[in-house]
Design an enzyme around this catalytic site. Structure first.
Site, PDB file in Angstrom:
ATOM      1  N   LYS A  54      64.006  24.706  53.217  1.00  0.00           N
ATOM      2  CA  LYS A  54      64.390  24.754  51.800  1.00  0.00           C
ATOM      3  C   LYS A  54      65.510  25.784  51.601  1.00  0.00           C
ATOM      4  CE  LYS A  54      59.896  23.178  50.272  1.00  0.00           C
ATOM      5  NZ  LYS A  54      58.514  23.500  49.926  1.00  0.00           N
ATOM      6  N   GLN A  98      55.111  28.487  47.994  1.00  0.00           N
ATOM      7  CA  GLN A  98      54.712  27.563  49.067  1.00  0.00           C
ATOM      8  C   GLN A  98      53.182  27.540  49.193  1.00  0.00           C
ATOM      9  OE1 GLN A  98      56.982  25.622  50.891  1.00  0.00           O
ATOM     10  NE2 GLN A  98      55.123  24.613  51.575  1.00  0.00           N
ATOM     11  N   ASP A 121      59.406  22.655  41.016  1.00  0.00           N
ATOM     12  CA  ASP A 121      58.493  21.739  41.716  1.00  0.00           C
ATOM     13  C   ASP A 121      57.906  20.706  40.741  1.00  0.00           C
ATOM     14  OD1 ASP A 121      58.156  21.758  44.421  1.00  0.00           O
ATOM     15  OD2 ASP A 121      56.719  23.420  44.455  1.00  0.00           O
TER      16      ASP A 121
END
Ligand code: NAP
Length: 302
Positions: A54, A98, A121
């Protein structure tokens, strides 16, 4: 092979190039670039590799990127304080925590502490609600479903009036993609059915699908005879079915399989995504797009 292959790896490159040039343009006009922070707790090897990818991608498209790694023993209170710090940081447009988090931390509490305007997200209840309402309300569609919709659109598949069948009802894939496909608007406006383990006749539903989206996590669940000739088949499943030695690196790598019997399905479908190289590469790409959108919302240019 008769089906057209929908390659996530190729679509990813197109979108990342589009993002890179837009970032350069915004930098020149407004003097800012999108900022993304990834918060990693502990040393889970899979999490480290996801976060590294990422951050690498964020760097590639010209974002400001921060990888904030915290010890496995960080308290919930300290993690919440860290999120608060990035919520207030004007140079950060996207905050990503995460998962999984250590057991002593309530992950729901942590995810819900992220400012919904930085929740790239798309998992915060506010953004889930916005997605449900649809239209202009939507800020950050969750990344994997957004990637699926983008692939369908870029492959030129007609969605208006199409029968879409989604296998799986998870909060991260099945439910949101079903919701997105039924909205009134471009790239959607479909008639949607969701099937799951409680469904009586899975095959019969799949056979009706003009667009079949499979996110079950069961290798080869979808048989070739379940596929309507000419259908678009999106295989979200990523199943580790063994190991092999990589020809490139000489290292052990996982053998991955999707939820669809690809070799047989490709002879019947009109278009199909491979595994790997299909939906997988789209998720991080859409994370970049959401982070760029976040800055654009802030600048009033979205
Ligand atoms: P999940 O939370 O385990 O949900 C799976 C869903 O599939 C559940 O709703 C389950 O039904 C349904 N299901 C399982 N077996 C079934 C069967 N035999 N018949 C009918 N329905 C069945 O999984 P997920 O997180 O959505 O992920 C699904 C797959 O996509 C996994 O392989 C995952 O690795 C992959 N994935 C890939 C990406 C990516 O490529 N970027 C991202 C996310 C997920 P019930 O609700 O009835 O249990």
């Amino acid at each position: 092979m008769s089906a057209k292959l929908i390659k996530g790896t190729e679509i990813r490159e197109q979108i990342l190039e589009e993002i890179t040039s837009e970032v350069a343009e915004i930098k020149e006009k407004h003097g800012v670039v999108p900022g993304l922070v990834t918060i990693l707790v502990g040393e889970n090897p899979a999490s480290i590799s996801y976060v590294t990818l990422k951050i690498k991608t964020a760097h590639r498209v010209g974002f400001k990127e921060i990888q904030d790694t915290q010890s496995e023993t960080i308290s919930e209170e300290d993690l919440l304080a860290l999120i608060d710090k990035y919520n207030k940081d004007e140079s950060i447009n996207g905050i990503l925590v995460q998962l999984p988090l250590p057991k002593h931390v309530d992950d729901k509490k942590v995810l819900n502490a992220i400012d919904p305007d930085k929740d790239v997200d798309g998992f915060h209840p506010v953004n889930v609600g916005r997605l449900m309402i649809g239209g202009d309300e939507v800020k950050f569609p969750p990344c994997t479903p957004a990637g699926i919709q983008e692939m369908i659109v870029r492959a030129g598949v007609e969605t208006k009036g199409a029968e879409v069948v989604v296998v799986g009802r998870s909060n991260i894939v099945g439910k949101p993609i079903a919701n997105m496909m039924l909205q009134k608007g471009p790239g959607a406006n479909a008639t949607v059915t969701i099937v799951h383990t409680g469904t009586k006749d899975l095959a019969a539903h799949c056979q009706r699908a003009d667009i079949l989206i499979v996110a079950a996590g069961v290798p080869d669940l979808v048989k070739p005879e379940w596929i309507k000739p000419g259908a678009c088949v999106i295989d979200v499943g990523v199943n580790r079915v063994g190991e092999k030695i990589s020809e490139k690196t000489g290292k052990k790598i996982a053998i991955l399989k999707g939820d669809v019997d690809f070799d047989a399905a490709k002879e019947i479908a009109g278009s199909i995504t491979p595994v790997p190289g299909g939906v997988g590469p789209m998720t991080i790409t859409m994370l970049m797009l959401n982070t760029l959108k976040s800055l654009k919302f802030k600048l009033g240019i979205a």
